[in-house]
Design a protein around this motif. Structure first.
Motif, PDB file in Angstrom:
ATOM      1  N   SER A 180      13.006   4.403  -1.188  1.00 35.07           N
ATOM      2  CA  SER A 180      12.139   3.444  -0.496  1.00 35.07           C
ATOM      3  C   SER A 180      12.933   2.270   0.069  1.00 35.07           C
ATOM      4  O   SER A 180      12.666   1.794   1.176  1.00 35.07           O
ATOM      5  CB  SER A 180      11.040   2.941  -1.424  1.00 35.07           C
ATOM      6  N   GLU A 181      13.930   1.806  -0.696  1.00 36.15           N
ATOM      7  CA  GLU A 181      14.773   0.699  -0.218  1.00 36.15           C
ATOM      8  C   GLU A 181      15.599   1.144   0.983  1.00 36.15           C
ATOM      9  O   GLU A 181      15.722   0.432   1.980  1.00 36.15           O
ATOM     10  CB  GLU A 181      15.691   0.233  -1.341  1.00 36.15           C
ATOM     11  N   THR A 185       0.840  -1.192   0.000  1.00 32.69           N
ATOM     12  CA  THR A 185       0.000   0.000   0.000  1.00 32.69           C
ATOM     13  C   THR A 185       0.875   1.242   0.000  1.00 32.69           C
ATOM     14  O   THR A 185       2.008   1.209   0.465  1.00 32.69           O
ATOM     15  CB  THR A 185      -0.918   0.048   1.242  1.00 32.69           C
ATOM     16  N   LYS A 186       0.340   2.325  -0.545  1.00 29.26           N
ATOM     17  CA  LYS A 186       1.057   3.587  -0.497  1.00 29.26           C
ATOM     18  C   LYS A 186       0.812   4.222   0.860  1.00 29.26           C
ATOM     19  O   LYS A 186      -0.264   4.119   1.420  1.00 29.26           O
ATOM     20  CB  LYS A 186       0.584   4.519  -1.600  1.00 29.26           C
ATOM     21  N   LYS A 187       1.825   4.883   1.374  1.00 28.38           N
ATOM     22  CA  LYS A 187       1.734   5.555   2.658  1.00 28.38           C
ATOM     23  C   LYS A 187       2.011   7.037   2.455  1.00 28.38           C
ATOM     24  O   LYS A 187       2.814   7.407   1.615  1.00 28.38           O
ATOM     25  CB  LYS A 187       2.769   4.999   3.649  1.00 28.38           C
ATOM     26  N   THR A 188       1.353   7.862   3.222  1.00 28.82           N
ATOM     27  CA  THR A 188       1.647   9.285   3.215  1.00 28.82           C
ATOM     28  C   THR A 188       2.396   9.580   4.504  1.00 28.82           C
ATOM     29  O   THR A 188       1.889   9.337   5.592  1.00 28.82           O
ATOM     30  CB  THR A 188       0.351  10.121   3.163  1.00 28.82           C
ATOM     31  N   ILE A 189       3.620  10.048   4.364  1.00 28.86           N
ATOM     32  CA  ILE A 189       4.457  10.342   5.520  1.00 28.86           C
ATOM     33  C   ILE A 189       4.871  11.803   5.432  1.00 28.86           C
ATOM     34  O   ILE A 189       5.429  12.229   4.428  1.00 28.86           O
ATOM     35  CB  ILE A 189       5.707   9.438   5.544  1.00 28.86           C
ATOM     36  N   THR A 190       4.568  12.544   6.452  1.00 30.52           N
ATOM     37  CA  THR A 190       4.908  13.966   6.432  1.00 30.52           C
ATOM     38  C   THR A 190       6.089  14.223   7.351  1.00 30.52           C
ATOM     39  O   THR A 190       6.020  14.013   8.549  1.00 30.52           O
ATOM     40  CB  THR A 190       3.716  14.833   6.866  1.00 30.52           C
ATOM     41  N   GLN A 191       7.181  14.615   6.752  1.00 30.13           N
ATOM     42  CA  GLN A 191       8.396  14.982   7.471  1.00 30.13           C
ATOM     43  C   GLN A 191       8.898  16.274   6.850  1.00 30.13           C
ATOM     44  O   GLN A 191       8.572  16.579   5.700  1.00 30.13           O
ATOM     45  CB  GLN A 191       9.464  13.896   7.343  1.00 30.13           C
ATOM     46  N   ASP A 202      13.758  19.166   4.565  1.00 29.82           N
ATOM     47  CA  ASP A 202      15.197  18.945   4.696  1.00 29.82           C
ATOM     48  C   ASP A 202      15.514  17.513   5.109  1.00 29.82           C
ATOM     49  O   ASP A 202      16.560  16.975   4.756  1.00 29.82           O
ATOM     50  CB  ASP A 202      15.846  19.964   5.635  1.00 29.82           C
ATOM     51  N   TRP A 203      14.610  16.853   5.830  1.00 34.09           N
ATOM     52  CA  TRP A 203      14.808  15.449   6.173  1.00 34.09           C
ATOM     53  C   TRP A 203      14.802  14.611   4.896  1.00 34.09           C
ATOM     54  O   TRP A 203      15.661  13.766   4.680  1.00 34.09           O
ATOM     55  CB  TRP A 203      13.699  14.938   7.088  1.00 34.09           C
ATOM     56  N   TRP A 204      13.777  14.849   4.038  1.00 30.67           N
ATOM     57  CA  TRP A 204      13.669  14.090   2.789  1.00 30.67           C
ATOM     58  C   TRP A 204      14.905  14.285   1.932  1.00 30.67           C
ATOM     59  O   TRP A 204      15.413  13.337   1.337  1.00 30.67           O
ATOM     60  CB  TRP A 204      12.418  14.512   2.002  1.00 30.67           C
ATOM     61  N   GLN A 205      15.384  15.522   1.861  1.00 35.97           N
ATOM     62  CA  GLN A 205      16.565  15.805   1.060  1.00 35.97           C
ATOM     63  C   GLN A 205      17.788  15.051   1.591  1.00 35.97           C
ATOM     64  O   GLN A 205      18.546  14.462   0.821  1.00 35.97           O
ATOM     65  CB  GLN A 205      16.845  17.306   1.017  1.00 35.97           C
ATOM     66  N   ALA A 206      17.970  15.053   2.902  1.00 38.84           N
ATOM     67  CA  ALA A 206      19.102  14.337   3.506  1.00 38.84           C
ATOM     68  C   ALA A 206      18.987  12.830   3.257  1.00 38.84           C
ATOM     69  O   ALA A 206      19.983  12.164   2.941  1.00 38.84           O
ATOM     70  CB  ALA A 206      19.174  14.633   4.999  1.00 38.84           C
ATOM     71  N   TRP A 207      17.771  12.291   3.367  1.00 39.28           N
ATOM     72  CA  TRP A 207      17.557  10.865   3.132  1.00 39.28           C
ATOM     73  C   TRP A 207      17.843  10.511   1.677  1.00 39.28           C
ATOM     74  O   TRP A 207      18.447   9.484   1.382  1.00 39.28           O
ATOM     75  CB  TRP A 207      16.125  10.458   3.484  1.00 39.28           C
TER      76      TRP A 207
END
Length: 71
Positions: free
Chosen positions: A34-35, A8-14, A17-22
């Motif tokens: 995702s991996e 399933t698709k998940k909606t995660i709100t962070q 800048d966290w997403w960019q670092a990840w």
């Protein structure tokens, strides 16, 4: 509600800048985001839980009935 056994698709709100670092770290390791996130999450599970997880199929691939990653 459990999604065990379903994809399933998940909606995660962070914060952005966290997403960019990840994303940068995933790229450095040659992984899809995702991996990379899945690996990080699985690393925090107790060993007993990790040992029972199914194998993650690679991008555009499936895991066959014997548990092998196939094209």
């Amino acid at each position: 509600m459990s999604s065990v056994g379903r994809v399933t698709k998940k909606t995660i709100t962070q914060p952005e800048d966290w997403w960019q670092a990840w994303e940068v770290e995933a790229f450095k390791q040659g992984k899809l985001l995702s991996e990379w996130i899945g690996d990080c999450c699985n690393a925090t599970l107790p060993k007993k839980s990790r040992d029972r997880l199914t194998i993650r199929a690679g991008r555009g691939r499936r895991v066959n009935d014997s548990g092998e990653d196939t094209p």
